[in-house]
Scaffold this motif. Structure first.
Motif, PDB file in Angstrom:
ATOM      1  N   UNK A   3     -21.389 -43.269   0.469  1.00  0.00           N
ATOM      2  CA  UNK A   3     -22.102 -43.422  -0.792  1.00  0.00           C
ATOM      3  C   UNK A   3     -22.482 -42.032  -1.303  1.00  0.00           C
ATOM      4  N   UNK A   4     -22.203 -41.702  -2.574  1.00  0.00           N
ATOM      5  CA  UNK A   4     -22.572 -40.386  -3.098  1.00  0.00           C
ATOM      6  C   UNK A   4     -24.057 -40.047  -2.944  1.00  0.00           C
ATOM      7  N   UNK A   5     -24.913 -41.079  -2.958  1.00  0.00           N
ATOM      8  CA  UNK A   5     -26.353 -40.843  -2.814  1.00  0.00           C
ATOM      9  C   UNK A   5     -26.835 -41.056  -1.382  1.00  0.00           C
ATOM     10  N   UNK A   6     -25.909 -41.175  -0.444  1.00  0.00           N
ATOM     11  CA  UNK A   6     -26.281 -41.367   0.959  1.00  0.00           C
ATOM     12  C   UNK A   6     -26.900 -40.109   1.550  1.00  0.00           C
ATOM     13  N   UNK A   7     -27.424 -40.238   2.730  1.00  0.00           N
ATOM     14  CA  UNK A   7     -28.077 -39.138   3.440  1.00  0.00           C
ATOM     15  C   UNK A   7     -27.229 -37.870   3.422  1.00  0.00           C
ATOM     16  N   UNK A  16     -30.783 -48.402   4.676  1.00  0.00           N
ATOM     17  CA  UNK A  16     -30.175 -48.789   5.952  1.00  0.00           C
ATOM     18  C   UNK A  16     -30.324 -47.715   7.019  1.00  0.00           C
ATOM     19  N   UNK A  17     -30.941 -46.614   6.688  1.00  0.00           N
ATOM     20  CA  UNK A  17     -30.889 -45.424   7.524  1.00  0.00           C
ATOM     21  C   UNK A  17     -31.785 -45.431   8.753  1.00  0.00           C
ATOM     22  N   UNK A  18     -33.075 -45.633   8.597  1.00  0.00           N
ATOM     23  CA  UNK A  18     -34.062 -45.487   9.682  1.00  0.00           C
ATOM     24  C   UNK A  18     -33.936 -44.093  10.282  1.00  0.00           C
ATOM     25  N   UNK A  19     -33.714 -43.997  11.593  1.00  0.00           N
ATOM     26  CA  UNK A  19     -33.530 -42.692  12.220  1.00  0.00           C
ATOM     27  C   UNK A  19     -32.160 -42.687  12.888  1.00  0.00           C
ATOM     28  N   UNK A  20     -31.388 -41.655  12.647  1.00  0.00           N
ATOM     29  CA  UNK A  20     -30.017 -41.593  13.146  1.00  0.00           C
ATOM     30  C   UNK A  20     -29.739 -40.265  13.829  1.00  0.00           C
ATOM     31  N   UNK A  21     -28.683 -40.262  14.639  1.00  0.00           N
ATOM     32  CA  UNK A  21     -28.219 -39.035  15.309  1.00  0.00           C
ATOM     33  C   UNK A  21     -26.914 -38.607  14.669  1.00  0.00           C
ATOM     34  N   UNK A  22     -26.822 -37.348  14.280  1.00  0.00           N
ATOM     35  CA  UNK A  22     -25.589 -36.800  13.730  1.00  0.00           C
ATOM     36  C   UNK A  22     -25.622 -35.291  13.885  1.00  0.00           C
ATOM     37  N   UNK A  28     -32.582 -37.514  12.840  1.00  0.00           N
ATOM     38  CA  UNK A  28     -33.097 -37.176  11.511  1.00  0.00           C
ATOM     39  C   UNK A  28     -33.439 -38.428  10.719  1.00  0.00           C
ATOM     40  N   UNK A  29     -34.321 -38.264   9.765  1.00  0.00           N
ATOM     41  CA  UNK A  29     -34.652 -39.283   8.782  1.00  0.00           C
ATOM     42  C   UNK A  29     -33.695 -39.098   7.605  1.00  0.00           C
ATOM     43  N   UNK A  30     -33.646 -40.079   6.707  1.00  0.00           N
ATOM     44  CA  UNK A  30     -32.820 -39.952   5.509  1.00  0.00           C
ATOM     45  C   UNK A  30     -33.278 -38.742   4.720  1.00  0.00           C
ATOM     46  N   UNK A  31     -32.335 -37.979   4.224  1.00  0.00           N
ATOM     47  CA  UNK A  31     -32.662 -36.802   3.420  1.00  0.00           C
ATOM     48  C   UNK A  31     -31.771 -36.792   2.183  1.00  0.00           C
ATOM     49  N   UNK A  32     -32.363 -36.471   1.048  1.00  0.00           N
ATOM     50  CA  UNK A  32     -31.659 -36.431  -0.234  1.00  0.00           C
ATOM     51  C   UNK A  32     -30.457 -35.491  -0.148  1.00  0.00           C
ATOM     52  N   UNK A  33     -29.265 -35.949  -0.587  1.00  0.00           N
ATOM     53  CA  UNK A  33     -28.108 -35.057  -0.587  1.00  0.00           C
ATOM     54  C   UNK A  33     -28.254 -33.997  -1.681  1.00  0.00           C
TER      55      UNK A  33
END
Length: 52
Positions: A3-7, A16-22, A28-33
């Motif tokens: 998604x263009x506006x995704x994390x 749908x994000x919550x906390x993810x590993x990448x 990390x938490x969701x962060x504005x692209x």
């Protein structure tokens, strides 16, 4: 497809994000692209749709 506006780190939608590993962000938490990321993602999506 991302998604263009995704994390900014992983591309997952905010709700749908919550906390993810990448890597390289790690946990990390969701962060504005960035605006550049949004533009690139939109261009990628457009080129994928128009490919035969």
């Amino acid at each position: 497809m991302i998604n263009p506006s995704g994390c900014r780190w992983c591309g997952i939608d905010q709700r749908e994000h919550a906390q993810r590993w990448k890597p390289p962000a790690g946990w990390h938490q969701w962060e504005q692209p960035t605006q550049d990321q949004i533009k690139r993602r939109m261009q990628e999506r457009r080129s994928t749709r128009s490919a035969p």
